[in-house]
Structures are given as structure tokens and as C-alpha cells.
Write an enzyme that holds these catalytic residues in place. Structure first.
Site, short mmCIF file in Angstrom:
data_model
loop_
_atom_site.label_atom_id
_atom_site.label_comp_id
_atom_site.label_asym_id
_atom_site.label_seq_id
_atom_site.Cartn_x
_atom_site.Cartn_y
_atom_site.Cartn_z
N CYS A 1 -8.40 -3.23 -45.23
CA CYS A 1 -7.18 -2.71 -45.87
C CYS A 1 -6.06 -3.73 -45.66
O CYS A 1 -6.33 -4.89 -45.38
CB CYS A 1 -6.81 -1.32 -45.34
SG CYS A 1 -6.18 -1.30 -43.66
N ARG A 2 -4.83 -3.30 -45.78
CA ARG A 2 -3.69 -4.22 -45.66
C ARG A 2 -3.51 -4.73 -44.23
O ARG A 2 -3.36 -5.93 -44.00
CB ARG A 2 -2.41 -3.52 -46.14
CG ARG A 2 -1.18 -4.37 -46.05
CD ARG A 2 0.05 -3.62 -46.58
NE ARG A 2 1.27 -4.32 -46.23
CZ ARG A 2 1.94 -4.13 -45.09
NH1 ARG A 2 1.51 -3.27 -44.19
NH2 ARG A 2 3.04 -4.80 -44.84
#
Length: 122
Positions: free
Chosen positions: A71-72
């Protein structure tokens, strides 16, 4: 160097780079960010299954398969890994640091947005 957090194995960017280059059987690596984030920049070849859609496709995933989530920053992917582990998945891993730490190649656009898990060729 791999370590564990809340019972989930963590890998760093160098380990992820090695996994991506490896010719041996590797985990299915899935980006769990939102479409807009994925389109902005993602690791080439990774499919997108946004975190919010994981519960709707979980029955199509193989509990014996290895998965690694991206993810980020590593938070959402950690939550997805913990969720799947709680659902009986045996081999789930988180990419610690997420795309904020990634300094490898990236692509833009909606390269591989998974609508159905069968698109992963499991």
C-alpha cells in the site's frame, strides 16, 4: 531484513525487489491502495485489489497460497494481511514502508485492476 509485527512477516524494499526478480515460486503480490493511487504510480506487474474490496473476494482466494500486500505506507497492507490471517490464511506478508519507501521502477495508469480474482490465474 524481514521481521514480524503483530504476527505478520514484514519485508523491506530490498527484499521485495529480490522477490520480484526471483524465478522461483513467489507469493502473489497485491497492491491494496485505491485506484487513484495505483494509477498515479505502482510497481509494474502488480495487480490492484483495493483494501475495501478484499472482503468481497476473500472466498475466491486460496488459503494455502502465499500473498504479499503493498500500500502507500504499509498500514493498509498490514491490516489486509492481519484480516486474512484471522480468516485462516497461512502465509501472508506485508511490504513495510509501502510505496513511500519504494525507489524502484514504477508505472502509471490502470495496468491491472482486478475485477475478479480469477484474473490472478490462481
Amino acid at each position: 531484513m524481514a521481521f514480524e509485527q503483530d504476527g505478520i512477516k514484514q519485508v523491506d524494499k530490498e527484499e521485495l525487489k529480490e522477490l520480484l526478480k526471483s524465478e522461483v515460486e513467489k507469493p502473489i503480490i497485491i497492491d491494496v491502495r485505491e485506484l487513484e493511487e495505483y494509477e498515479e504510480a505502482h510497481i509494474p506487474g502488480l495487480p490492484l485489489i483495493p483494501m475495501g474490496t478484499i472482503p468481497t473476494v476473500i472466498d475466491q482466494l486460496d488459503k494455502d497460497q502465499s500473498y504479499l500486500f503493498v500500500c502507500r505506507s504499509g498500514g493498509r497492507s498490514q491490516n489486509v494481511a492481519m484480516y486474512l490471517k484471522n480468516q485462516g490464511f497461512k502465509d501472508v506478508t506485508n511490504y513495510n514502508g509501502g510505496m513511500l519507501a519504494w525507489d524502484g521502477e514504477v508505472k502509471t495508469g490502470a495496468e491491472w485492476v482486478v475485477k475478479e480474482v480469477k484474473e490472478l490465474n490462481l
